[in-house]
Design a protein around this motif. Sequence first.
Motif, PDB file in Angstrom:
ATOM      1  N   VAL A  48       0.825  -1.194   0.000  1.00  0.00           N
ATOM      2  CA  VAL A  48       0.000   0.000   0.000  1.00  0.00           C
ATOM      3  C   VAL A  48       0.864   1.251   0.000  1.00  0.00           C
ATOM      4  O   VAL A  48       0.646   2.176  -0.783  1.00  0.00           O
ATOM      5  CB  VAL A  48      -0.947   0.023   1.209  1.00  0.00           C
ATOM      6  N   ALA A  49       1.831   1.286   0.891  1.00  0.00           N
ATOM      7  CA  ALA A  49       2.699   2.451   1.029  1.00  0.00           C
ATOM      8  C   ALA A  49       3.961   2.047   1.749  1.00  0.00           C
ATOM      9  O   ALA A  49       3.973   1.097   2.532  1.00  0.00           O
ATOM     10  CB  ALA A  49       1.993   3.573   1.797  1.00  0.00           C
ATOM     11  N   ARG A  50       5.033   2.772   1.484  1.00  0.00           N
ATOM     12  CA  ARG A  50       6.267   2.544   2.197  1.00  0.00           C
ATOM     13  C   ARG A  50       6.930   3.877   2.477  1.00  0.00           C
ATOM     14  O   ARG A  50       6.724   4.866   1.766  1.00  0.00           O
ATOM     15  CB  ARG A  50       7.221   1.617   1.430  1.00  0.00           C
ATOM     16  N   ILE A  51       7.739   3.891   3.536  1.00  0.00           N
ATOM     17  CA  ILE A  51       8.498   5.073   3.888  1.00  0.00           C
ATOM     18  C   ILE A  51       9.884   4.616   4.320  1.00  0.00           C
ATOM     19  O   ILE A  51      10.029   3.709   5.140  1.00  0.00           O
ATOM     20  CB  ILE A  51       7.791   5.908   4.982  1.00  0.00           C
ATOM     21  N   SER A  52      10.899   5.231   3.765  1.00  0.00           N
ATOM     22  CA  SER A  52      12.265   4.846   4.061  1.00  0.00           C
ATOM     23  C   SER A  52      12.708   5.423   5.389  1.00  0.00           C
ATOM     24  O   SER A  52      12.029   6.255   6.000  1.00  0.00           O
ATOM     25  CB  SER A  52      13.202   5.310   2.946  1.00  0.00           C
ATOM     26  N   SER A  53      13.873   4.993   5.831  1.00  0.00           N
ATOM     27  CA  SER A  53      14.428   5.536   7.064  1.00  0.00           C
ATOM     28  C   SER A  53      14.655   7.036   6.967  1.00  0.00           C
ATOM     29  O   SER A  53      14.609   7.734   7.979  1.00  0.00           O
ATOM     30  CB  SER A  53      15.743   4.829   7.405  1.00  0.00           C
ATOM     31  N   GLY A  54      14.885   7.533   5.750  1.00  0.00           N
ATOM     32  CA  GLY A  54      15.091   8.949   5.535  1.00  0.00           C
ATOM     33  C   GLY A  54      13.834   9.741   5.266  1.00  0.00           C
ATOM     34  O   GLY A  54      13.897  10.958   5.107  1.00  0.00           O
ATOM     35  N   GLY A  55      12.681   9.062   5.192  1.00  0.00           N
ATOM     36  CA  GLY A  55      11.419   9.751   5.016  1.00  0.00           C
ATOM     37  C   GLY A  55      10.868   9.762   3.605  1.00  0.00           C
ATOM     38  O   GLY A  55       9.796  10.336   3.369  1.00  0.00           O
ATOM     39  N   SER A  56      11.562   9.142   2.661  1.00  0.00           N
ATOM     40  CA  SER A  56      11.039   9.065   1.304  1.00  0.00           C
ATOM     41  C   SER A  56       9.852   8.109   1.253  1.00  0.00           C
ATOM     42  O   SER A  56       9.877   7.055   1.888  1.00  0.00           O
ATOM     43  CB  SER A  56      12.121   8.593   0.333  1.00  0.00           C
ATOM     44  N   THR A  57       8.828   8.459   0.500  1.00  0.00           N
ATOM     45  CA  THR A  57       7.602   7.666   0.462  1.00  0.00           C
ATOM     46  C   THR A  57       7.235   7.270  -0.955  1.00  0.00           C
ATOM     47  O   THR A  57       7.629   7.915  -1.930  1.00  0.00           O
ATOM     48  CB  THR A  57       6.422   8.444   1.061  1.00  0.00           C
ATOM     49  N   ASN A  58       6.478   6.197  -1.067  1.00  0.00           N
ATOM     50  CA  ASN A  58       5.812   5.856  -2.308  1.00  0.00           C
ATOM     51  C   ASN A  58       4.532   5.107  -1.982  1.00  0.00           C
ATOM     52  O   ASN A  58       4.385   4.530  -0.899  1.00  0.00           O
ATOM     53  CB  ASN A  58       6.713   5.080  -3.279  1.00  0.00           C
ATOM     54  N   TYR A  59       3.594   5.127  -2.935  1.00  0.00           N
ATOM     55  CA  TYR A  59       2.258   4.605  -2.713  1.00  0.00           C
ATOM     56  C   TYR A  59       1.787   3.783  -3.898  1.00  0.00           C
ATOM     57  O   TYR A  59       2.199   4.007  -5.036  1.00  0.00           O
ATOM     58  CB  TYR A  59       1.259   5.747  -2.509  1.00  0.00           C
ATOM     59  N   ALA A  60       0.905   2.843  -3.613  1.00  0.00           N
ATOM     60  CA  ALA A  60       0.195   2.170  -4.684  1.00  0.00           C
ATOM     61  C   ALA A  60      -0.676   3.180  -5.414  1.00  0.00           C
ATOM     62  O   ALA A  60      -1.209   4.115  -4.810  1.00  0.00           O
ATOM     63  CB  ALA A  60      -0.662   1.041  -4.126  1.00  0.00           C
ATOM     64  N   ASP A  61      -0.817   2.999  -6.717  1.00  0.00           N
ATOM     65  CA  ASP A  61      -1.616   3.931  -7.501  1.00  0.00           C
ATOM     66  C   ASP A  61      -3.045   4.043  -6.968  1.00  0.00           C
ATOM     67  O   ASP A  61      -3.654   5.112  -7.035  1.00  0.00           O
ATOM     68  CB  ASP A  61      -1.652   3.492  -8.965  1.00  0.00           C
TER      69      ASP A  61
END
Length: 119
Positions: A48-61
Amino acid sequence: QVQLVESGGGLVQAGGSLRLSCAASGRAFNLYHTGWFRQDPGKERELVARISSGGSTNYADSVKGRFTISRDNAKSTVYLQMNSMKPEDTAVYFCTANVRFIGGSRTYWGQGTQVTVSS
């Protein structure tokens, strides 16, 4: 070494909102990449979504513009704010944490929390 406990799931009407929380136990939470997966019976588990240790994010469309993932390293907690919810968002939601080290990586999973969206 890492334990994840989700909370905040429940029943909500279409168009409503829920906020999921994932409390993590570990000595280096600030170094973990974290995310949320979901799975409904008869469907594949999907990111669904992820966030890296540095705060970068991405999401399912399918959730872009509606869901927001965030983290509070001081509280060792990951959040998923879900707005404008749709019946197709119904699923069990799992929190994950990925720990990378020399030679490989390890992914930890929470127990899951049920989210049901009614029309």
